[in-house]
Scaffold this motif. Structure first.
Motif, PDB file in Angstrom:
ATOM      1  N   PHE A 184       9.182  76.810   2.331  1.00 36.73           N
ATOM      2  CA  PHE A 184       9.411  75.390   2.567  1.00 36.73           C
ATOM      3  C   PHE A 184       8.569  74.893   3.736  1.00 36.73           C
ATOM      4  CE2 PHE A 184      12.232  71.958   4.189  1.00 36.73           C
ATOM      5  CZ  PHE A 184      12.251  71.163   3.064  1.00 36.73           C
ATOM      6  N   VAL A 185       8.542  75.650   4.823  1.00 38.63           N
ATOM      7  CA  VAL A 185       7.756  75.262   5.999  1.00 38.63           C
ATOM      8  C   VAL A 185       6.264  75.312   5.687  1.00 38.63           C
ATOM      9  CG1 VAL A 185       7.162  75.953   8.359  1.00 38.63           C
ATOM     10  CG2 VAL A 185       9.546  75.896   7.644  1.00 38.63           C
ATOM     11  N   LEU A 186       5.821  76.340   4.964  1.00 39.41           N
ATOM     12  CA  LEU A 186       4.390  76.435   4.622  1.00 39.41           C
ATOM     13  C   LEU A 186       3.949  75.282   3.724  1.00 39.41           C
ATOM     14  CD1 LEU A 186       4.013  80.301   4.068  1.00 39.41           C
ATOM     15  CD2 LEU A 186       3.241  78.915   6.019  1.00 39.41           C
ATOM     16  N   VAL A 187       4.767  74.920   2.751  1.00 39.88           N
ATOM     17  CA  VAL A 187       4.439  73.796   1.862  1.00 39.88           C
ATOM     18  C   VAL A 187       4.400  72.499   2.660  1.00 39.88           C
ATOM     19  CG1 VAL A 187       5.330  72.418  -0.065  1.00 39.88           C
ATOM     20  CG2 VAL A 187       5.235  74.889  -0.261  1.00 39.88           C
ATOM     21  N   ALA A 188       5.340  72.321   3.595  1.00 37.11           N
ATOM     22  CA  ALA A 188       5.360  71.106   4.404  1.00 37.11           C
ATOM     23  C   ALA A 188       4.113  71.007   5.284  1.00 37.11           C
ATOM     24  CB  ALA A 188       6.624  71.075   5.267  1.00 37.11           C
ATOM     25  N   ILE A 189       3.702  72.112   5.887  1.00 39.04           N
ATOM     26  CA  ILE A 189       2.495  72.098   6.723  1.00 39.04           C
ATOM     27  C   ILE A 189       1.260  71.819   5.874  1.00 39.04           C
ATOM     28  CG2 ILE A 189       0.989  73.566   8.152  1.00 39.04           C
ATOM     29  CD1 ILE A 189       3.558  74.860   9.249  1.00 39.04           C
ATOM     30  N   ALA A 190       1.180  72.425   4.685  1.00 37.03           N
ATOM     31  CA  ALA A 190       0.039  72.178   3.801  1.00 37.03           C
ATOM     32  C   ALA A 190      -0.001  70.724   3.354  1.00 37.03           C
ATOM     33  CB  ALA A 190       0.103  73.112   2.593  1.00 37.03           C
ATOM     34  N   LYS A 206      -4.598  65.582  -6.186  1.00 36.99           N
ATOM     35  CA  LYS A 206      -3.889  66.479  -7.103  1.00 36.99           C
ATOM     36  C   LYS A 206      -3.140  67.570  -6.342  1.00 36.99           C
ATOM     37  CE  LYS A 206      -6.534  65.965 -11.335  1.00 36.99           C
ATOM     38  NZ  LYS A 206      -7.321  66.655 -12.354  1.00 36.99           N
ATOM     39  N   ALA A 207      -3.771  68.139  -5.321  1.00 36.95           N
ATOM     40  CA  ALA A 207      -3.117  69.176  -4.525  1.00 36.95           C
ATOM     41  C   ALA A 207      -1.902  68.606  -3.790  1.00 36.95           C
ATOM     42  CB  ALA A 207      -4.107  69.775  -3.530  1.00 36.95           C
ATOM     43  N   THR A 208      -2.022  67.388  -3.277  1.00 37.74           N
ATOM     44  CA  THR A 208      -0.891  66.750  -2.598  1.00 37.74           C
ATOM     45  C   THR A 208       0.243  66.496  -3.565  1.00 37.74           C
ATOM     46  OG1 THR A 208      -2.453  65.695  -1.071  1.00 37.74           O
ATOM     47  CG2 THR A 208      -0.228  64.793  -1.157  1.00 37.74           C
ATOM     48  N   LYS A 209      -0.091  66.074  -4.779  1.00 38.30           N
ATOM     49  CA  LYS A 209       0.936  65.809  -5.791  1.00 38.30           C
ATOM     50  C   LYS A 209       1.714  67.084  -6.121  1.00 38.30           C
ATOM     51  CE  LYS A 209      -0.187  65.689 -10.080  1.00 38.30           C
ATOM     52  NZ  LYS A 209      -0.726  65.366 -11.402  1.00 38.30           N
ATOM     53  N   TRP A 210       1.018  68.192  -6.330  1.00 35.62           N
ATOM     54  CA  TRP A 210       1.711  69.433  -6.685  1.00 35.62           C
ATOM     55  C   TRP A 210       2.487  70.022  -5.509  1.00 35.62           C
ATOM     56  CZ3 TRP A 210       2.945  70.208 -11.340  1.00 35.62           C
ATOM     57  CH2 TRP A 210       2.144  69.738 -12.375  1.00 35.62           C
ATOM     58  N   LEU A 211       1.967  69.859  -4.297  1.00 33.04           N
ATOM     59  CA  LEU A 211       2.719  70.310  -3.128  1.00 33.04           C
ATOM     60  C   LEU A 211       3.981  69.459  -2.932  1.00 33.04           C
ATOM     61  CD1 LEU A 211      -0.048  71.192  -0.513  1.00 33.04           C
ATOM     62  CD2 LEU A 211       1.571  72.737  -1.592  1.00 33.04           C
ATOM     63  N   ALA A 212       3.893  68.162  -3.207  1.00 33.69           N
ATOM     64  CA  ALA A 212       5.076  67.304  -3.095  1.00 33.69           C
ATOM     65  C   ALA A 212       6.125  67.685  -4.140  1.00 33.69           C
ATOM     66  CB  ALA A 212       4.676  65.840  -3.250  1.00 33.69           C
ATOM     67  N   ILE A 213       5.689  67.993  -5.350  1.00 34.71           N
ATOM     68  CA  ILE A 213       6.628  68.436  -6.392  1.00 34.71           C
ATOM     69  C   ILE A 213       7.296  69.742  -5.981  1.00 34.71           C
ATOM     70  CG2 ILE A 213       6.749  69.321  -8.757  1.00 34.71           C
ATOM     71  CD1 ILE A 213       4.605  67.227  -9.497  1.00 34.71           C
ATOM     72  N   ALA A 214       6.515  70.680  -5.444  1.00 36.46           N
ATOM     73  CA  ALA A 214       7.084  71.950  -4.989  1.00 36.46           C
ATOM     74  C   ALA A 214       8.047  71.731  -3.819  1.00 36.46           C
ATOM     75  CB  ALA A 214       5.967  72.904  -4.583  1.00 36.46           C
ATOM     76  N   PHE A 215       7.691  70.828  -2.906  1.00 33.58           N
ATOM     77  CA  PHE A 215       8.522  70.522  -1.754  1.00 33.58           C
ATOM     78  C   PHE A 215       9.890  69.988  -2.193  1.00 33.58           C
ATOM     79  CE2 PHE A 215       9.963  67.631   1.610  1.00 33.58           C
ATOM     80  CZ  PHE A 215       9.868  68.436   2.729  1.00 33.58           C
ATOM     81  N   PHE A 216       9.899  69.032  -3.109  1.00 30.85           N
ATOM     82  CA  PHE A 216      11.169  68.461  -3.575  1.00 30.85           C
ATOM     83  C   PHE A 216      11.964  69.459  -4.414  1.00 30.85           C
ATOM     84  CE2 PHE A 216       9.044  64.367  -2.641  1.00 30.85           C
ATOM     85  CZ  PHE A 216       9.967  63.904  -1.730  1.00 30.85           C
ATOM     86  N   ALA A 217      11.285  70.285  -5.193  1.00 34.33           N
ATOM     87  CA  ALA A 217      12.000  71.288  -5.991  1.00 34.33           C
ATOM     88  C   ALA A 217      12.677  72.314  -5.083  1.00 34.33           C
ATOM     89  CB  ALA A 217      11.024  71.975  -6.948  1.00 34.33           C
ATOM     90  N   ILE A 218      11.971  72.768  -4.059  1.00 36.74           N
ATOM     91  CA  ILE A 218      12.571  73.725  -3.119  1.00 36.74           C
ATOM     92  C   ILE A 218      13.734  73.081  -2.379  1.00 36.74           C
ATOM     93  CG2 ILE A 218      12.146  75.087  -1.025  1.00 36.74           C
ATOM     94  CD1 ILE A 218       9.265  75.478  -2.044  1.00 36.74           C
ATOM     95  N   THR A 219      13.575  71.807  -1.991  1.00 31.74           N
ATOM     96  CA  THR A 219      14.642  71.100  -1.287  1.00 31.74           C
ATOM     97  C   THR A 219      15.891  71.001  -2.153  1.00 31.74           C
ATOM     98  OG1 THR A 219      13.024  69.796  -0.073  1.00 31.74           O
ATOM     99  CG2 THR A 219      15.260  68.939  -0.143  1.00 31.74           C
TER     100      THR A 219
END
Length: 155
Positions: free
Chosen positions: A10-16, A55-68
């Motif tokens: 979660f922290v790594l995805v947020a920093i990315a 595109k990378a921001t979109k997929w990181l945001a999807i991963a961020f919300f899914a993990i949350t």
């Protein structure tokens, strides 16, 4: 162990996400201003950095919300009722009353009368001693009314 792994991810995805959002160009910037000149077309391909970063921001945001959402769901299903483990002492004897919606639940005090121990030198069966200096109360009788007629004598 699962929550620790998810917290690190979660922290790594947020920093990315923060890094990718800060690297994106503004609305009025030229195509390669973030990387200097025309170098962005060689690093990220012919379309430039905008397509890759978005595109990378979109997929990181999807991963961020899914993990949350997963961590929130997991935490609520693993939660333990804190009232069951807490020693409330005397208050644990009070039954919990169901509260009406919107009402504040206030527990009622138990109706237990505490026993008061007698004094060591007291004699519970003996009548209390009277002080001889205090006069006794007069017998209750109605005061004579001034307007009233005297009682009639019967023969």
């Amino acid at each position: 162990m699962l929550l620790l792994t998810l917290n690190i991810l979660f922290v790594l995805v947020a920093i990315a996400m923060i890094a990718l959002i800060l690297m994106q160009r503004g609305a009025g910037a030229s195509a390669g201003s973030g990387f200097g000149g025309g170098a962005s077309s060689t690093v990220f391909g012919a379309r430039g950095s905008a397509n890759f970063l978005s595109k990378a921001t979109k997929w990181l945001a999807i991963a961020f919300f899914a993990i949350t959402l997963f961590m929130a769901w997991y935490a609520t299903h693993q939660a333990v009722d804190p009232v069951a483990d807490t020693d409330l002492g005397v208050m644990s004897q009070v039954p919990a009353a169901p509260a009406a919606p919107g009402a504040v639940a206030v527990p009622e005090a138990p109706s237990v009368t505490p026993e008061v121990p007698a004094a060591p030198d007291a004699q519970p069966d003996a009548a209390p001693a009277r002080d001889s200096t205090v006069p006794a109360a007069p017998a209750e009788s109605a005061p004579p009314a001034e307007d009233a007629e005297p009682p009639a004598q019967t023969q």
